[in-house]
Scaffold this motif. Structure first.
Motif, mmCIF file in Angstrom:
data_model
loop_
_atom_site.group_PDB
_atom_site.id
_atom_site.type_symbol
_atom_site.label_atom_id
_atom_site.label_comp_id
_atom_site.label_asym_id
_atom_site.label_seq_id
_atom_site.Cartn_x
_atom_site.Cartn_y
_atom_site.Cartn_z
ATOM 1 N N LEU A 374 -16.193 55.911 -32.846
ATOM 2 C CA LEU A 374 -16.994 54.691 -32.790
ATOM 3 C C LEU A 374 -16.217 53.519 -32.186
ATOM 4 N N ILE A 375 -14.902 53.468 -32.471
ATOM 5 C CA ILE A 375 -14.120 52.269 -32.135
ATOM 6 C C ILE A 375 -13.227 52.453 -30.908
ATOM 7 N N PHE A 376 -12.444 53.532 -30.878
ATOM 8 C CA PHE A 376 -11.408 53.661 -29.854
ATOM 9 C C PHE A 376 -11.937 53.672 -28.420
ATOM 10 N N PRO A 377 -12.971 54.476 -28.105
ATOM 11 C CA PRO A 377 -13.467 54.434 -26.720
ATOM 12 C C PRO A 377 -14.048 53.070 -26.356
ATOM 13 N N LEU A 378 -14.702 52.437 -27.324
ATOM 14 C CA LEU A 378 -15.290 51.119 -27.083
ATOM 15 C C LEU A 378 -14.209 50.105 -26.707
ATOM 16 N N VAL A 379 -13.140 50.080 -27.495
ATOM 17 C CA VAL A 379 -12.050 49.142 -27.218
ATOM 18 C C VAL A 379 -11.291 49.561 -25.957
ATOM 19 N N GLY A 380 -11.020 50.859 -25.835
ATOM 20 C CA GLY A 380 -10.259 51.342 -24.699
ATOM 21 C C GLY A 380 -10.945 51.078 -23.373
ATOM 22 N N MET A 381 -12.250 51.366 -23.294
ATOM 23 C CA MET A 381 -12.968 51.149 -22.037
ATOM 24 C C MET A 381 -13.158 49.661 -21.772
#
Length: 399
Positions: A374-381
């Protein structure tokens, strides 16, 4: 209405709502579709609204969705990346992650339970990351290749570890069985590489737009054949699904680009239009949020394990970052490398079935995996920025 009847109505509706919500949210922040699929599944499941619940039939379809996710991951593997600098560092980073994960696992789960924890913490959700990278136009960039290498190793490594260390057979016997599977798969790979596939490609082309749909049928045959073989040999079925994707990619390597793209479009339609969203929605539906909410100690552990994932899997992932990556790109590589869920769901299920870990620990690990997705791809991208305005280095060779 029972759970099956309700699920048959709700899941297609939620599968439609998820990309609509992602597109609407895109005006403010780019949120991966799988985030909405997981959240919507939790909302309609027993833990919140209680509109639907576990169903044996939908659960079986969900397993097909998970297998399809790993099949697509296998088709996206670039072996040149795995042979170069990025691949070597991705492999080395995974061994570091696995060793750290097992060491931490020994503190909370004795014996083979530590292996379960180690595998969960050392996994990367390549299948879930691929559509995110594809939608962002990142698959062929140095950043996308680095994440793909991390994901390939972060899925294939855990599958091998599960098959050898957590199989029903003893490790020595399991290694022999795995060797048999590798030999059979290698035979299929040899056939795909050495035997001319002109007749296959012509037949695929001739049936692309007819009711024959030979390409889709042969994909399903390869997928079910290798998945079935892995089940018969008492290996994890996801190993067979991943190998099937590799075999299919090699079979189509010399096909006309237009035909290859058309086939990929049809396979992706089945995967991401039906089976894969069903897996993520059903994962949300069956997630035991109530158990976490009922025990404040378990609930408090979930964000802690998310941080542990970032340290155990994310930090070693930095080894595979592009050589000239800036700080934001390195942070994005670490975040996406630490993103896990499918392997965590699979290995904790095995751990609970074999009484290696408690259901509470499994819920914590799966909950952390869901939060990471939920969090890591959102922040990473978000750190990567707008792909339209970002200038990529063209023609950079894979190191």
């Amino acid at each position: 209405m029972d759970d099956l009847d309700t699920a048959i109505v709700l899941i297609p509706l939620l599968a439609v709502l998820a990309p609509v919500a992602a597109r609407a949210m895109g005006a403010w922040i780019r949120v991966p579709v799988v985030v909405f699929e997981l959240v919507l599944g939790i909302v309609v499941g027993p833990s919140v609204l209680g509109w639907t619940g576990p169903s044996e039939f939908v659960g079986l379809l969900s397993e097909f969705g998970l297998a399809m996710l790993f099949f697509v991951a296998g088709t996206e593997i670039e072996f040149a990346v795995l042979r170069g600098r990025t691949g070597r560092r991705a492999i080395g980073g995974w061994f570091v992650s696995f060793a750290l994960g097992v060491a931490l696992g020994l503190l909370i789960a004795p014996g083979l339970g530590a292996i379960v924890v180690g595998i969960a913490l050392a996994s990367t959700a390549l299948g879930a990351l691929l559509p995110i990278l594809r939608d962002a136009g990142e698959l062929r960039t140095p950043f996308g290749r680095a994440v793909s290498a991390l994901g390939a190793v972060g899925e294939f490594g855990p599958l091998i570890a599960i098959s050898i260390l957590l199989g029903a057979s003893k490790p020595g016997v399991a290694t022999i069985v795995l060797g048999i599977f590798v030999l059979i798969t290698a035979g299929a790979v040899w056939y795909a590489l050495k035997v001319p596939q002109g007749a296959l490609h012509r037949f695929v082309n001739a049936t692309l737009h007819t009711s024959g749909q030979f390409a889709v049928r042969i994909v399903m045959l390869i997928l079910t054949g290798l998945v079935g073989l892995s089940i018969v040999l008492d290996l994890d079925m996801l190993l067979g699904a991943f190998a099937a994707g590799v075999v299919w990619r090699l079979l189509m390597r010399d096909a006309d680009a237009v035909d290859r793209d058309a086939v990929e479009s049809k396979v992706e339609a089945i995967a991401f239009g039906f089976l894969v969203p069903l897996f993520f929605l059903y994962t949300g539906i069956t997630f035991d949020l109530a158990a976490l909410l009922a025990d404040p100690r378990l609930l408090a552990l979930v964000p802690l394990v998310v941080i542990v994932l970032l340290v155990v899997r994310g930090v070693p992932s930095l080894l595979a970052a592009p050589a000239d990556a800036d700080r934001k790109t390195k942070a994005a590589v670490a975040l996406l490398g630490a993103t896990g869920l499918p392997i965590i769901v699979a290995v904790t299920g095995i751990g609970v079935d074999q009484n290696l870990i408690s259901s509470g620990l499994a819920s914590v690990l799966v909950g952390a995996g869901m939060l990471s997705l939920l969090i890591f791809p959102l922040v990473g991208m978000s750190l990567r920025g707008d792909p339209v305005s970002r200038v990529e280095l063209s023609g950079e060779a894979v190191r």
